[in-house]
Every structure is written in structure tokens, then in C-alpha cells.
Design a protein around this motif. Structure first.
Motif, short mmCIF file in Angstrom:
data_model
loop_
_atom_site.label_atom_id
_atom_site.label_comp_id
_atom_site.label_asym_id
_atom_site.label_seq_id
_atom_site.Cartn_x
_atom_site.Cartn_y
_atom_site.Cartn_z
N VAL A 6 1.00 -1.09 -0.06
CA VAL A 6 0.04 -0.37 -0.13
C VAL A 6 1.00 1.33 0.35
N HIS A 7 1.99 1.28 -0.11
CA HIS A 7 2.91 2.14 -0.28
C HIS A 7 4.45 2.59 -0.68
N HIS A 8 4.23 1.73 -1.84
CA HIS A 8 5.36 1.76 -2.31
C HIS A 8 6.97 1.15 -1.91
N ALA A 15 8.81 -0.95 1.42
CA ALA A 15 8.91 -2.30 2.97
C ALA A 15 9.44 -1.40 3.33
N ASP A 16 8.59 -2.18 4.62
CA ASP A 16 9.06 -0.75 6.28
C ASP A 16 9.84 -3.06 6.88
N ILE A 17 10.17 -1.72 7.62
CA ILE A 17 10.99 -2.84 8.60
C ILE A 17 11.28 -2.24 9.82
N GLY A 76 14.97 5.06 4.52
CA GLY A 76 14.13 6.48 4.43
C GLY A 76 14.05 6.77 6.15
N HIS A 77 13.49 7.92 6.38
CA HIS A 77 13.43 7.83 8.60
C HIS A 77 14.82 7.98 9.38
N MET A 78 15.78 8.12 8.28
CA MET A 78 17.17 7.53 9.22
C MET A 78 17.03 8.94 10.34
N PRO A 90 10.13 4.00 15.01
CA PRO A 90 11.63 3.23 14.50
C PRO A 90 11.50 2.41 13.78
N HIS A 91 12.27 2.34 12.33
CA HIS A 91 11.98 1.84 11.17
C HIS A 91 12.63 2.76 9.73
N VAL A 92 13.13 1.22 9.52
CA VAL A 92 13.90 1.63 7.94
C VAL A 92 12.47 1.96 6.59
N HIS A 93 12.36 2.59 5.95
CA HIS A 93 11.00 2.46 4.55
C HIS A 93 12.44 2.48 3.54
N VAL A 94 12.21 0.66 2.97
CA VAL A 94 13.39 0.83 1.55
C VAL A 94 12.88 0.69 0.53
#
Ligand SMILES: [Zn+2]
Length: 205
Positions: free
Chosen positions: A10-12, A14-16, A72-74, A103-107
Motif C-alpha cells: 500500500v505504500h511503495h 518495505a518497512d522494517i 528512509g526515516h534515518m 523507528p523503522h527503515v523504509h526501503v
């Protein structure tokens, strides 16, 4: 490479999820093309979206096109544009800057053009865990169009008698995820244990 079930559909990206400050490493050799706050330049759909993103153009190309990886979101970054980085080199740390719930990284993986409209499913590009793999496919109408948001059940062999994994086909019409040029998929499930699967799609109930 595990993500929230289907969340990337749903948003481009992967959120880890990872704790604040977890080191983030370059996934492959490449050149940094963006690093730092996105308050002046829209790296996503708007400014201030990815907070502190890093975008790396990989040394390798895909079907003669450049490949970009966005993290993203560093909370902070340790690289600067123009810098060449090697796989495994630290480029920053996990944070929740920009539009992030925790806190997560968007890849994201972008093919051809470094913008939000050229994202493909990053699960194609993340190395599976040992002994695991990725299943990709398409669910089509009789005239060959992708059917969106079809629920899928994955039955592992050898008995195929009960479903163990779930997915949905991609949402359509909004350009959220571009199918891979070669595979033309509209569903993908990663990190499945190696083996045989029966995939069941339920169309119109
Ligand atoms: Zn995200």
C-alpha cells in the motif's frame, strides 16, 4: 527481509522495524545521490516525507537502467552525495524522522528514474534468508488485465491441505507498485521456506 504482512503493497516500499539507532548498511556497492534532510527537495511524494533519507545509485544496472535504493526515516546519516559506498558500509542509523509512526527503515527500489513513481517491489531485490525464496505471480482477468486486491492463500506441500501464508494482489490504478518489467507480477510473497506450494486465489467471493 520480513515486513508487515502486505504492508509494502500500500505504500511503495518495505518497512522494517528496528530499534532507534540500529546501524544501516549499504545493501550493495554504489554512489550516494542523496543524503540528508528532505525538507528542501521532495525525495518522496512531498518534502519532509522521509525525514533523513539516503538514496544510493547502485553500480549494477537492471535491463540497461539505473537502479536506486532509498533508505528512509534515518535518525542520522554518515554519508554525503557523490560518495561511493561499498556493500556493508554504514550509511546511517534507524530513526523515525519524516512521516513515520516509530523507528523503522523504509526501503524502496526505483528503476530507471529516481522518483516515487518508479518504485518496484523491493522484496524482489532483498536477498532471501537461507533456505527461503520468493514466490511472484499474477492473477489476471480473462482478457489479461491485473486483478487488484485478490486474497491469496499459500498451501505448503507435500499435502497442500491447509494454508499457512497469505497475501493480496497489488492495489491497482494508483501506480503504487510497478510490476517488474520482466516478471510482470501482481503479487509477491517473500521469505517462504523452500518447497512446493499451491496458491489459491479467491475472485469475487
Ligand atoms: Zn514506509
Amino acid at each position: 527481509a520480513s515486513t508487515g504482512q502486505g504492508a509494502y503493497l500500500v505504500h511503495h516500499g518495505a518497512d522494517i522495524a528496528n530499534p532507534l539507532g540500529t546501524p544501516l548498511y549499504a545493501p550493495a556497492d554504489g554512489t550516494v545521490v542523496f543524503a540528508g534532510p528532505d525538507d528542501q527537495v521532495a525525495v518522496g511524494p512531498t518534502t519532509n516525507f522521509f525525514g533523513i533519507p539516503v538514496v544510493i545509485e547502485l553500480d549494477r544496472r537492471y535491463r540497461d537502467q539505473p537502479v536506486y535504493v532509498l533508505l528512509g526515516h534515518m535518525s542520522s546519516t554518515t554519508v554525503t552525495p557523490g560518495q561511493h559506498v561499498q556493500r556493508g558500509q554504514q550509511v546511517g542509523a534507524v530513526g523515525s524522522t519524516g512521516i513515520a509512526l516509530g523507528p523503522h527503515v523504509h526501503v524502496e527500489v526505483r528503476i530507471g528514474v529516481n522518483d516515487y513513481d518508479h518504485t518496484v517491489n523491493p522484496e524482489f531485490w532483498l536477498e532471501p534468508l537461507a533456505g527461503h525464496g520468493t514466490v511472484a505471480g499474477r492473477v489476471l482477468t480473462a482478457d489479461g488485465r491485473h486483478l487488484p486486491e485478490v486474497p491469496l492463500l499459500f498451501y505448503p506441500g507435500p499435502n497442500f491441505n491447509s494454508p499457512r501464508y497469505y497475501a493480496y494482489t497489488y492495489i491497482d490504478g494508483l501506480g503504487l507498485i510497478n510490476p517488474d518489467e520482466q516478471w510482470g507480477e501482481n503479487f509477491l510473497l517473500s521469505d517462504l521456506p523452500a518447497g512446493d506450494y499451491l496458491v489459491e486465489a479467491t475472485v469475487n467471493g
